[in-house]
Design an enzyme around this catalytic site. Structure first.
Site, PDB file in Angstrom:
ATOM      1  N   LYS A   8      33.388  42.875  40.125  1.00  0.00           N
ATOM      2  CA  LYS A   8      32.537  44.033  40.451  1.00  0.00           C
ATOM      3  C   LYS A   8      32.825  45.218  39.529  1.00  0.00           C
ATOM      4  O   LYS A   8      31.912  45.821  38.993  1.00  0.00           O
ATOM      5  CB  LYS A   8      32.776  44.509  41.896  1.00  0.00           C
ATOM      6  CG  LYS A   8      32.411  43.529  42.963  1.00  0.00           C
ATOM      7  CD  LYS A   8      32.490  44.187  44.337  1.00  0.00           C
ATOM      8  CE  LYS A   8      33.875  44.697  44.696  1.00  0.00           C
ATOM      9  NZ  LYS A   8      34.888  43.661  44.942  1.00  0.00           N
ATOM     10  N   ARG A  90      32.232  48.497  52.691  1.00  0.00           N
ATOM     11  CA  ARG A  90      33.010  47.293  52.982  1.00  0.00           C
ATOM     12  C   ARG A  90      32.957  46.928  54.462  1.00  0.00           C
ATOM     13  O   ARG A  90      33.481  45.881  54.838  1.00  0.00           O
ATOM     14  CB  ARG A  90      34.470  47.529  52.611  1.00  0.00           C
ATOM     15  CG  ARG A  90      34.864  47.030  51.215  1.00  0.00           C
ATOM     16  CD  ARG A  90      36.294  47.469  51.037  1.00  0.00           C
ATOM     17  NE  ARG A  90      37.119  46.797  50.108  1.00  0.00           N
ATOM     18  CZ  ARG A  90      37.344  47.198  48.856  1.00  0.00           C
ATOM     19  NH1 ARG A  90      36.662  48.158  48.328  1.00  0.00           N
ATOM     20  NH2 ARG A  90      38.241  46.579  48.137  1.00  0.00           N
ATOM     21  N   ARG A 129      45.884  39.537  37.146  1.00  0.00           N
ATOM     22  CA  ARG A 129      45.317  40.821  36.723  1.00  0.00           C
ATOM     23  C   ARG A 129      46.429  41.839  36.442  1.00  0.00           C
ATOM     24  O   ARG A 129      47.400  41.941  37.184  1.00  0.00           O
ATOM     25  CB  ARG A 129      44.409  41.330  37.845  1.00  0.00           C
ATOM     26  CG  ARG A 129      43.758  42.647  37.539  1.00  0.00           C
ATOM     27  CD  ARG A 129      42.497  42.802  38.318  1.00  0.00           C
ATOM     28  NE  ARG A 129      42.720  43.172  39.706  1.00  0.00           N
ATOM     29  CZ  ARG A 129      41.722  43.515  40.529  1.00  0.00           C
ATOM     30  NH1 ARG A 129      40.465  43.493  40.120  1.00  0.00           N
ATOM     31  NH2 ARG A 129      41.985  43.838  41.766  1.00  0.00           N
ATOM     32  N   ARG A 162      49.098  45.693  40.172  1.00  0.00           N
ATOM     33  CA  ARG A 162      48.863  46.535  41.341  1.00  0.00           C
ATOM     34  C   ARG A 162      49.597  45.915  42.538  1.00  0.00           C
ATOM     35  O   ARG A 162      49.609  44.711  42.700  1.00  0.00           O
ATOM     36  CB  ARG A 162      47.349  46.580  41.657  1.00  0.00           C
ATOM     37  CG  ARG A 162      46.613  47.636  40.879  1.00  0.00           C
ATOM     38  CD  ARG A 162      45.101  47.479  40.948  1.00  0.00           C
ATOM     39  NE  ARG A 162      44.550  47.224  42.275  1.00  0.00           N
ATOM     40  CZ  ARG A 162      43.230  47.123  42.532  1.00  0.00           C
ATOM     41  NH1 ARG A 162      42.350  47.283  41.553  1.00  0.00           N
ATOM     42  NH2 ARG A 162      42.799  46.873  43.753  1.00  0.00           N
ATOM     43  N   ARG A 173      43.531  40.725  51.655  1.00  0.00           N
ATOM     44  CA  ARG A 173      42.281  41.332  51.192  1.00  0.00           C
ATOM     45  C   ARG A 173      41.138  40.321  51.231  1.00  0.00           C
ATOM     46  O   ARG A 173      40.005  40.668  51.559  1.00  0.00           O
ATOM     47  CB  ARG A 173      42.461  41.882  49.778  1.00  0.00           C
ATOM     48  CG  ARG A 173      43.381  43.089  49.753  1.00  0.00           C
ATOM     49  CD  ARG A 173      43.909  43.342  48.371  1.00  0.00           C
ATOM     50  NE  ARG A 173      42.905  43.887  47.498  1.00  0.00           N
ATOM     51  CZ  ARG A 173      42.887  43.701  46.178  1.00  0.00           C
ATOM     52  NH1 ARG A 173      43.789  42.960  45.603  1.00  0.00           N
ATOM     53  NH2 ARG A 173      41.945  44.251  45.457  1.00  0.00           N
TER      54      ARG A 173
HETATM   55  P1  AMP Z   1      39.464  48.059  45.198  1.00  0.00           P
HETATM   56  O1  AMP Z   1      39.887  48.714  43.939  1.00  0.00           O
HETATM   57  O2  AMP Z   1      37.976  48.185  45.452  1.00  0.00           O
HETATM   58  O3  AMP Z   1      39.960  46.650  45.327  1.00  0.00           O
HETATM   59  O4  AMP Z   1      40.139  48.904  46.400  1.00  0.00           O
HETATM   60  C1  AMP Z   1      41.549  48.977  46.529  1.00  0.00           C
HETATM   61  C2  AMP Z   1      41.920  49.332  47.956  1.00  0.00           C
HETATM   62  O5  AMP Z   1      41.364  50.609  48.293  1.00  0.00           O
HETATM   63  C3  AMP Z   1      41.391  48.389  49.031  1.00  0.00           C
HETATM   64  O6  AMP Z   1      42.201  47.228  49.189  1.00  0.00           O
HETATM   65  C4  AMP Z   1      41.426  49.307  50.255  1.00  0.00           C
HETATM   66  O7  AMP Z   1      42.744  49.487  50.716  1.00  0.00           O
HETATM   67  C5  AMP Z   1      40.964  50.628  49.673  1.00  0.00           C
HETATM   68  N1  AMP Z   1      39.482  50.732  49.692  1.00  0.00           N
HETATM   69  C6  AMP Z   1      38.643  50.767  48.616  1.00  0.00           C
HETATM   70  N2  AMP Z   1      37.357  50.863  49.004  1.00  0.00           N
HETATM   71  C7  AMP Z   1      37.392  50.877  50.366  1.00  0.00           C
HETATM   72  C8  AMP Z   1      36.397  50.932  51.381  1.00  0.00           C
HETATM   73  N3  AMP Z   1      35.075  50.975  51.054  1.00  0.00           N
HETATM   74  N4  AMP Z   1      36.802  50.937  52.672  1.00  0.00           N
HETATM   75  C9  AMP Z   1      38.100  50.899  53.009  1.00  0.00           C
HETATM   76  N5  AMP Z   1      39.095  50.809  52.120  1.00  0.00           N
HETATM   77  C10 AMP Z   1      38.749  50.809  50.798  1.00  0.00           C
END
Ligand code: AMP
Length: 220
Positions: A8, A90, A129, A162, A173
Site C-alpha cells: 500500500k 482500518r 522489510r 520496525r 497485525r
Molecule cells: P502502518 O504503517 O499502516 O502499518 O501502521 C503502523 C501502526 O500504526 C499500526 O500497526 C497501528 O498500530 C497504527 N495505525 C496506523 N493506522 C491506523 C489506523 N487507521 N487505526 C489504528 N491504528 C493505526
C-alpha cells in the site's frame, strides 16, 4: 486497502504524485509523532510497537486535522486535487467517521483500491522489510536491498527493522487485518467503489493496473 506488506505504502508513494493526491498515511503520522515525542506520540508509542491498533477516536482526530489542512491547500494550489489514504480506515467505526468527515466537507470517496497478496508472501515481505529511521524509505533485504548494507540510499540514515515488523507483531497485525479491516471490503463493495488489484506482481505492473482502474472509473 490491503494487509500489512501488500504494498500500500509503496503504491501510494507512486500514485499520489501522478494524480496530485496528498498521501494520508496514519501509520506515518503516528511514527512522526513518536519521533517528535509529542503528546500524541507518547500516547501511541507502546500500542504501535506491539502491533495493536490505536483507538479510533485518536486516529479519526488526526485524519480530520490532516484533511482540513489538505482542503485549505487545495483552495490555494492546483497541485492538490485530493487525498489518498494509506492504512486508514482500518475499522468499521473509522470508515463511518471518514464518510462523515468527507460529507461535512461536501465530498466523498471516489474509489477504494484493495491490493490482494497471498498470506505466505506477506510474511516474507514483512519480515525482510527494513525502514530508514531518518526518512522512512523502505527496503527489503532480498528483493530491494540498499547499495550499502544497513544504510539508506536516499539520505544515508540507518536502516532498522520496525518493532512491529518482528514476528510476534506481524502475526498480531495480520490477525487484526482479518478481523477488523477485511470486513470493510464488503462495506465498500456494497457502495460500488471497491476495485481489487492483484498485488503479487512486480511493482510497476501493480501501479499501472491501479492507475488504469482509476482512469476507467473517472471516465465512466
Ligand atoms: P502502518 O504503517 O499502516 O502499518 O501502521 C503502523 C501502526 O500504526 C499500526 O500497526 C497501528 O498500530 C497504527 N495505525 C496506523 N493506522 C491506523 C489506523 N487507521 N487505526 C489504528 N491504528 C493505526
Amino acid at each position: 486497502m490491503g494487509a500489512q506488506g501488500s504494498g500500500k505504502g509503496t503504491q501510494a508513494e507512486r500514485i499520489g504524485p501522478q494524480l496530485k493526491l496528498v498521501k494520508v498515511a496514519t501509520g506515518d503520522l503516528f511514527r512522526s509523532a513518536i519521533a517528535q515525542q509529542s503528546e500524541l506520540g507518547l500516547q501511541v508509542q507502546s500500542i504501535i510497537e506491539s502491533g495493536n491498533l490505536v483507538p479510533d477516536e485518536l486516529t479519526n482526530a488526526i485524519v480530520q486535522v490532516r484533511l482540513a489542512q489538505i482542503a485549505a491547500n487545495r483552495e490555494k494550489s492546483d497541485e492538490v486535487q485530493g487525498a489518498l489514504f494509506d492504512g486508514f480506515p482500518r475499522t468499521e467505526a473509522q470508515a463511518r467517521a471518514l464518510d462523515d468527515i468527507l460529507a461535512a466537507q461536501g465530498t466523498k470517496l471516489d474509489a477504494v483500491i484493495e491490493i490482494d497478496v497471498p498470506r505466505e508472501k506477506l510474511i516474507t515481505r514483512l519480515s525482510g522489510r527494513r525502514t530508514c529511521e531518518n526518512c522512512g524509505a523502505v527496503y527489503h533485504v532480498e528483493s530491494d536491498p540498499p547499495q550499502v548494507d544497513g544504510i539508506c540510499d536516499k539520505c544515508g540514515g540507518k536502516l532498522i527493522q520496525r518493532e512491529d515488523d518482528k514476528p510476534d507483531s506481524i502475526a498480531r497485525r495480520l490477525a487484526l487485518y482479518d478481523n477488523q479491516t477485511r470486513p470493510l471490503l464488503d462495506y465498500y463493495r456494497e457502495k460500488g467503489i471497491l476495485v481489487t488489484v492483484d498485488g503479487d506482481q512486480n511493482i510497476d505492473t501493480v501501479t499501472a493496473e491501479i492507475l488504469a482502474a482509476l482512469n476507467e472509473r473517472a471516465s465512466a
